[in-house]
Design a protein around this motif. Structure first.
Motif, PDB file in Angstrom:
ATOM      1  N   LYS A 169       0.851  -1.184   0.000  1.00 32.87           N
ATOM      2  CA  LYS A 169       0.000   0.000   0.000  1.00 32.87           C
ATOM      3  C   LYS A 169       0.890   1.239   0.000  1.00 32.87           C
ATOM      4  N   VAL A 170       0.662   2.109  -0.962  1.00 33.47           N
ATOM      5  CA  VAL A 170       1.425   3.354  -1.061  1.00 33.47           C
ATOM      6  C   VAL A 170       0.446   4.505  -0.904  1.00 33.47           C
ATOM      7  N   THR A 171       0.695   5.344   0.081  1.00 33.63           N
ATOM      8  CA  THR A 171      -0.171   6.491   0.348  1.00 33.63           C
ATOM      9  C   THR A 171       0.618   7.767   0.112  1.00 33.63           C
ATOM     10  N   LEU A 172       0.129   8.596  -0.794  1.00 37.28           N
ATOM     11  CA  LEU A 172       0.715   9.908  -1.044  1.00 37.28           C
ATOM     12  C   LEU A 172      -0.154  10.945  -0.354  1.00 37.28           C
ATOM     13  N   GLU A 173       0.404  11.601   0.631  1.00 38.63           N
ATOM     14  CA  GLU A 173      -0.376  12.574   1.399  1.00 38.63           C
ATOM     15  C   GLU A 173      -0.353  13.943   0.726  1.00 38.63           C
ATOM     16  N   ALA A 174       0.818  14.555   0.643  1.00 39.86           N
ATOM     17  CA  ALA A 174       0.877  15.905   0.093  1.00 39.86           C
ATOM     18  C   ALA A 174       2.312  16.259  -0.241  1.00 39.86           C
ATOM     19  N   ALA A 175       2.449  17.331  -1.040  1.00 43.77           N
ATOM     20  CA  ALA A 175       3.750  17.965  -1.291  1.00 43.77           C
ATOM     21  C   ALA A 175       3.689  19.352  -0.681  1.00 43.77           C
ATOM     22  N   TYR A 176       4.602  19.634   0.223  1.00 46.48           N
ATOM     23  CA  TYR A 176       4.584  20.890   0.969  1.00 46.48           C
ATOM     24  C   TYR A 176       5.689  21.815   0.466  1.00 46.48           C
ATOM     25  N   SER A 177       5.458  23.110   0.710  1.00 47.60           N
ATOM     26  CA  SER A 177       6.419  24.150   0.343  1.00 47.60           C
ATOM     27  C   SER A 177       6.738  24.083  -1.145  1.00 47.60           C
ATOM     28  N   LYS A 227      -8.210   8.271   3.838  1.00 43.63           N
ATOM     29  CA  LYS A 227      -7.500   8.052   2.584  1.00 43.63           C
ATOM     30  C   LYS A 227      -8.518   7.859   1.470  1.00 43.63           C
ATOM     31  N   LYS A 228      -8.115   8.227   0.252  1.00 38.94           N
ATOM     32  CA  LYS A 228      -9.054   8.227  -0.862  1.00 38.94           C
ATOM     33  C   LYS A 228      -8.633   7.214  -1.921  1.00 38.94           C
ATOM     34  N   TRP A 229      -9.656   6.756  -2.664  1.00 40.92           N
ATOM     35  CA  TRP A 229      -9.378   5.870  -3.793  1.00 40.92           C
ATOM     36  C   TRP A 229      -8.688   6.651  -4.908  1.00 40.92           C
ATOM     37  N   PRO A 230      -7.705   6.062  -5.571  1.00 42.74           N
ATOM     38  CA  PRO A 230      -7.050   6.751  -6.689  1.00 42.74           C
ATOM     39  C   PRO A 230      -7.845   6.598  -7.986  1.00 42.74           C
ATOM     40  N   ILE A 231      -9.129   6.902  -7.914  1.00 41.67           N
ATOM     41  CA  ILE A 231     -10.043   6.697  -9.041  1.00 41.67           C
ATOM     42  C   ILE A 231     -10.835   7.975  -9.248  1.00 41.67           C
ATOM     43  N   ALA A 232     -10.970   8.392 -10.499  1.00 50.23           N
ATOM     44  CA  ALA A 232     -11.692   9.616 -10.822  1.00 50.23           C
ATOM     45  C   ALA A 232     -13.163   9.318 -11.102  1.00 50.23           C
ATOM     46  N   ASP A 281      -3.789  12.760  -0.766  1.00 53.16           N
ATOM     47  CA  ASP A 281      -4.414  11.843   0.210  1.00 53.16           C
ATOM     48  C   ASP A 281      -4.923  10.577  -0.468  1.00 53.16           C
ATOM     49  N   LEU A 282      -4.174  10.065  -1.416  1.00 54.51           N
ATOM     50  CA  LEU A 282      -4.559   8.878  -2.173  1.00 54.51           C
ATOM     51  C   LEU A 282      -3.773   7.668  -1.703  1.00 54.51           C
ATOM     52  N   GLU A 283      -4.433   6.515  -1.731  1.00 48.77           N
ATOM     53  CA  GLU A 283      -3.767   5.246  -1.426  1.00 48.77           C
ATOM     54  C   GLU A 283      -3.928   4.299  -2.609  1.00 48.77           C
ATOM     55  N   SER A 284      -2.795   3.791  -3.087  1.00 49.27           N
ATOM     56  CA  SER A 284      -2.811   2.778  -4.137  1.00 49.27           C
ATOM     57  C   SER A 284      -2.308   1.465  -3.569  1.00 49.27           C
ATOM     58  N   ARG A 285      -2.897   0.385  -4.060  1.00 47.78           N
ATOM     59  CA  ARG A 285      -2.511  -0.932  -3.570  1.00 47.78           C
ATOM     60  C   ARG A 285      -1.956  -1.756  -4.722  1.00 47.78           C
ATOM     61  N   CYS A 286      -1.104  -2.678  -4.364  1.00 48.31           N
ATOM     62  CA  CYS A 286      -0.510  -3.555  -5.364  1.00 48.31           C
ATOM     63  C   CYS A 286      -0.253  -4.909  -4.726  1.00 48.31           C
TER      64      CYS A 286
END
Length: 1112
Positions: A169-177, A227-232, A281-286
């Motif tokens: 599970k890979v969760t990308l929260e945010a990019a700051y600054s 966390k959110k689904w990486p789906i549009a 705030d997306l989580e992808s699974r593999c």
């Protein structure tokens, strides 16, 4: 692995009931459910009228085909849910032909339980209202939901996949600054992040995170947040959230990233509260199958750093006829702000670690730097180009790692230039070369400067990323297991009668002896005159008493009992002289002797009367229990003494074993191996020949006699020994290999090839047999060798198929080491130049290698071993190696018996063997060889090579700890030792790891940790040193009772250790026991304690308590 069926298997999703439902038109709306998965509509339910209570029975079943060979795969199930959309059917109005429908809500069904091995599950999924839906106005107590059942006929995963696979599970929260040019207004941009996940094949799976939202800042992101689904294109906002998955944050110091130091706290606070950021705030699974897990581990060990790319792509309105609002421009020119973050994935290889989370700096993406740090030649965004535009996020289909050919790129550039009238900014750069080959790699390199990416560095941009596994790559011991083992540390031992010394004890012993002798004399008197006393009564005249006295004296002298009584009393008198009068040296004059005898006589007579006047009903203490030390314990104590370079004590233990059991050939072989360690080859030869005389059919004795014959250049005898061994046991791999090495020395290449061929054949037969046996037992085809023998009972009981490695490291001359270094350099050249396939039989290509070895040996003079400071055992069970060669088998055997001079020739063959070559075990041997020379830099270099080949090998970390310990870097040694003991699989020789780690803890005054460490050592392999360390730790913790128990155990195993007596003296002084303190102090001085600081501490405590030193 069990094969998966290539036939598709249906996955059924059944919606049974709905609760707390409400529509736009009235309280009993007509609704239906639409099921959708992977952008495909699975079907619609029948139209059902909702009851006034808000319930509806749908009983709607839909399904899709799961096909591991194509179509819907395990990865789709991992990161794509089933969407259940509830739609209301509005009543028809007049002149209305078609029914109107309005979407009410949407539910999400996570199919993750199917990947966990379940075949069916039931769940209540909440219905998330779409904007404007009447379900938004429901009371807070109402739970609008659907009851869903998921079913498959058989499990989608086999048992081996469940045990060996993993879920990433890979969760990308945010990019700051982020840079100032990132603004939420103006032209719309798609902010994307991507990384690659290794798979079992040559292709990697890419993971993309798209549609990041730019925020101006001003407040911190809330935690916990879902966390959110990486789906549009999810209709209901609440359906974006993954059930029971939240971002919880945590202290910066506990993160594994780059900005986790105290000095980074202020910058992190400003960036996450005030500055602009991009939020995903997306989580992808593999799903990782067992082969992918192995590839994942290997990639982490090889590369360490993982490239995570970030970029910005402009969005434009989609052409007419498309449902999406915006799409990416089909032009690679628009790839801007291309950056990369380097994520250190090594913590995932730590025992028990399943999750890493941290902040990672974003750097400009430059191919040369990315390749240097990560060995990655493939850019997700640049090399995939417009393939991203139709993907909604998550894991795409596998992409080939091959780079687009140069000619195609140039053609495309020309066409784009002609059509759009502007040149392409990224041009083809010169090719670069691989680190392991001179062949140019056809790879596209970005421009030398990346000004847009440089803005990330100027702004201090970083991304917060979390990588989590369902199971740790490296398991860790459970705390319950460790606690149970600690409780079982102290082994049962027969109770011992305490022996105390001192003046008072000497007098008490004298009284006891007087009482014993007086009872014996009375018994003799009763035997002689008992009948006479019974007849005449107690009235006896003096003449009769004198006569009886004379007869009694005559009988005692005649029978020898008088002299026996004197001898019995002598020991007690000697103790009084030593303990009471402190007389242990000769008298200077005869007068001084006479004066002392007179004084002593008066004292003894007085004390005799005191004893006789006392009652004679005292209980006599039982005899002291004798502690029997087994032969295996003696061997282990000898081994421990060898490591500590106390060869005299080791020799004493070996000789004691021989005295006990002179007919045991194992004892002779062990003693012979010890003589080889001390370079006493003549004595070693005598021992091996003695063992062979006890059993002339003993294979190990024959082989060792042959080895000694070669070392002493008695080649005729060596040939007889080796050939006899191969005749007695034709399946012995080591015997054939040693015979082949002997023929090599004799320049008999034909017989050498024959012997090596036979050894290779026997090894292959053994491997095949082991595979068949293991396949019958548990259905897997693997071959494991050896066993974990912690206490090292000896190599002679082990069958020939065993491959437990004992690496007892000896020093060797510089010439021999330089030969091995030269072999290593030459082998890398040979391997890079050779394109031939691997041979099954090493004898096929042996002749050129042998000639090369001979040429080197003719130029170099090998010298004998000089040092023997370290002795370690490496167990083949803990060494990961795909194939064991005949030469490595022989190396292991020879290292057990310290035949290091013979080992170097075999190492050369292992290096050049097609199935061998540089391996983890090979580098460990080289590292230890240089460690003996005190060449710590070279040893560390080889250990790094070993770690790259098998990063999870506990022996690598154990030897690293010994390297740092011997070089005086106890901080690094401590870290390596702690890493070693945290592995589930033990290093081959944990005894000295615990000993040295405990010593470091004592030096750093971490007494509680030292106590726990020594307790584990006492449980595994108790010795005087382990109990001594435990006693010291307990004493420093003021646990005097435990300290005394541990020190007593140490003293029982070795009563000649001055440090044990010293701490016993300290414990007795603290416990206010004068007699024990004086006795322990006396033996401390007698054994000549070398620790001056400890002796000074004893004197200080003696002065404090006022006793303990009889010389005061």
């Amino acid at each position: 692995m069990e094969p998966l069926s290539s036939v598709g298997r249906p996955v059924q999703i059944t919606v049974t009931d709905g609760y707390d439902l409400k529509g736009f038109k009235g309280d009993t709306p007509v609704t239906f459910i639409r099921a959708e998965f992977n952008n495909v509509i699975l079907g619609d339910s029948a139209k059902v009228t909702v009851s006034p209570e808000g319930t509806a029975k749908y009983n709607f079943t839909s399904s899709f085909e799961f096909s591991p060979e194509g179509g819907i795969t395990l990865d789709d199930l991992a990161h794509k849910p089933v969407f259940l959309t509830m739609t209301e059917v509005l009543p028809k109005e007049k002149k209305q032909k078609d029914e109107k429908t309005l979407v009410l809500a949407q539910a999400v069904v996570d199919l993750l339980p199917l990947i966990e091995g379940e075949t069916s599950f039931e769940t209540m999924v909440p219905l998330h209202p779409v904007p404007g839906s009447p379900l938004e106005s429901l009371r807070s107590t109402a739970k609008c939901c659907l009851e869903v059942k998921v079913f498959v006929a058989e499990a989608l995963l086999t048992s081996s996949q469940i045990l060996g696979g993993n879920l990433l599970k890979v969760t990308l929260e945010a990019a700051y600054s982020v840079p100032e040019s990132f603004v939420p207004i103006g032209s719309l941009q798609n902010y994307m992040v991507g990384l690659q996940v290794p798979s079992a094949g040559e292709k990697d799976y890419p993971i993309f995170f798209k549609n990041g939202t730019v925020k101006l800042g001003g407040e911190r992101e809330p935690v916990p947040r879902p966390k959110k689904w990486p789906i549009a294109n999810i209709l209901a906002p609440g359906a974006n959230n993954i059930p029971d998955a939240f971002i919880v944050g945590g202290p910066y110091e506990e993160e594994e990233g780059e900005l986790n130091r105290p000095e980074d706290r202020e910058f992190r606070n400003q960036a996450e509260c005030i500055k602009k950021r991009i939020v995903w705030d997306l989580e992808s699974r593999c799903y990782l199958n067992p082969h992918a897990v192995v590839s994942f581990q290997k990639r982490i060990a090889d590369c360490r750093l993982w490239p995570v790319e970030i970029t910005r792509v402009p969005l434009t309105p989609a052409p007419k006829g498309k449902t999406t609002k915006f799409d990416k421009i089909d032009d690679e020119n628009q790839l801007s702000f291309h950056g990369v973050a380097y994520v250190n994935m090594v913590p995932l290889l730590y025992p028990g670690v399943k999750r890493i989370r941290g902040a990672f700096h974003v750097h400009p993406y430059l191919d040369s730097i990315v390749y240097e740090k990560t060995k990655c030649l493939f850019s997700l965004f640049r090399d995939t180009g417009h393939h991203l535009n139709n993907k909604a996020g998550g894991i795409n289909s596998p992409l080939s790692k091959s780079v687009i050919p140069k000619s195609i790129k140039e053609d495309k550039t020309v066409k784009e230039k002609d059509v759009e009238g502007k040149p392409k900014p990224m041009e083809m750069a010169p090719s670069i070369k691989s680190q392991s080959s001179d062949t140019p790699l056809e790879v596209e390199i970005s421009t030398p400067h990346n000004p847009e990416g440089q803005q990330y560095v100027e702004a201090g941009t970083y991304i917060v990323l979390e990588i989590q596994l369902d199971k740790a790559l490296v398991p860790k011991r459970l705390p319950e297991e460790l606690a149970k083992r600690v409780k079982e540390m102290i082994p049962p031992r027969p109770p011992l009668t305490r022996r105390t010394g001192g003046a008072q004890k000497a007098v008490s012993d004298y009284h006891a002896q007087i009482k014993n002798i007086s009872r014996a004399i009375l018994d003799e008197y009763h035997r002689m005159f008992g009948k006479q006393m019974a007849s005449t009564g107690n009235d006896l005249d003096n003449e009769t008493l004198d006569e009886q006295k004379c007869q009694l004296n005559y009988e005692l002298n005649y029978s020898g009992k008088y002299f026996a009584f004197k001898e019995q009393l002598k020991h007690a008198v000697v103790k009084i002289v030593r303990e009471k009068y402190l007389k242990t040296t000769s008298f200077e004059s005869q007068e001084e002797l006479q004066a002392f005898i007179s004084e002593l006589y008066v004292f003894l007579v007085d004390q005799m009367h005191v004893a006789l006047n006392q009652t004679m009903s005292d209980d006599i203490q039982d005899a002291v229990s004798t502690i029997y030390t087994s032969s295996e314990q003696l061997r282990f104590f000898a081994f421990e003494a060898e490591v500590n370079e106390n060869f005299d004590m080791a020799r004493m233990y070996y000789e004691e074993r021989l005295v006990r059991e002179p007919q045991n050939l194992e004892h002779w072989l062990d003693y012979g191996a010890f003589c080889l360690l001390t370079e006493d080859n003549i004595k070693a030869q005598e021992c091996f020949q003695k063992a062979l005389s006890l059993n002339q059919n003993h294979i190990h004795s024959l082989l060792l006699c042959g080895v000694l014959a070669v070392l002493m250049e008695n080649y005729e005898q060596a040939e007889i020994f080796f050939e006899d061994a191969t005749c007695l046991e034709p399946t012995n791999v080591v015997a054939w290999t040693l015979l082949g090495l002997y023929y090599e020395i004799q320049n008999n290449d034909i017989r050498m090839e024959m012997a090596f061929h036979e050894a290779s054949k026997q090894l292959q037969a053994r491997v095949l047999q082991a595979q068949v046996l293991k396949q019958k037992s548990n259905g897997t085809v693997e071959y494991e060798e050896g066993g974990n023998i912690e206490s090292s009972p000896g190599p002679w009981r082990m069958p020939s198929a065993s491959s437990t490695t004992a690496m007892k490291m000896e020093g060797s001359g510089g010439a021999t080491l330089s030969i091995l270094d030269e072999f290593l350099e030459e082998s890398s050249k040979l391997q890079s130049e050779s394109q031939e396939p691997l041979f099954t039989d090493p004898s096929v290509s042996q002749k050129p290698s042998n000639q090369y070895i001979k040429d080197i040996l003719e130029k170099k003079d090998t010298s004998k071993c000089q040092d023997s400071s370290v002795w370690l055992h490496l167990n083949s069970t803990n060494i990961s190696q795909s194939h064991v060669t005949i030469f490595m088998e022989t190396i292991r055997f020879l290292m057990k018996v310290n035949a290091v001079q013979y080992v170097h020739r075999v190492l050369a063959h292992e290096l050049l063997c097609p199935q061998g070559g540089p391996s983890c075990e090979y580098y460990l041997v080289l590292a230890q060889t240089h460690l003996l020379k005190k060449d710590f830099a070279k040893a560390e270099e080889y250990l790094q090579q070993a770690a790259q080949m098998d990063y999870l090998n506990p022996n690598v970390w154990g030897v690293k700890g010994h390297l740092y310990f011997l070089s005086g870097n106890h901080a690094e040694a401590k870290a390596c030792y702690e890493r070693t003991i945290s592995f589930v699989t033990d290093a081959s020789e944990m005894h000295f790891i615990f000993l040295r780690l405990g010593l470091i803890y004592l030096e750093e005054k971490e007494y509680e940790k030292a106590k726990k460490t020594y307790l584990q050592a006492c449980k595994r392999s108790p010795s005087c040193l382990t109990w001594l360390g435990l006693g010291i730790a307990c004493y420093r913790l003021e646990e005097l009772t435990e300290a005394e128990d541990a020190l007593s155990e140490a003293n029982a195993l070795n009563n000649c250790n001055a440090e044990v007596w010293a701490y016993l003296s300290l414990v007795s002084l603290k416990a206010k026991r004068q007699l024990e303190a004086e006795q322990a102090y006396k033996y401390t001085m007698k054994l000549k304690l070398k620790d001056e600081a400890l002796l000074a501490e004893i004197h200080m405590v003696q002065e404090t308590v006022g006793f303990g030193n009889p010389s005061f």
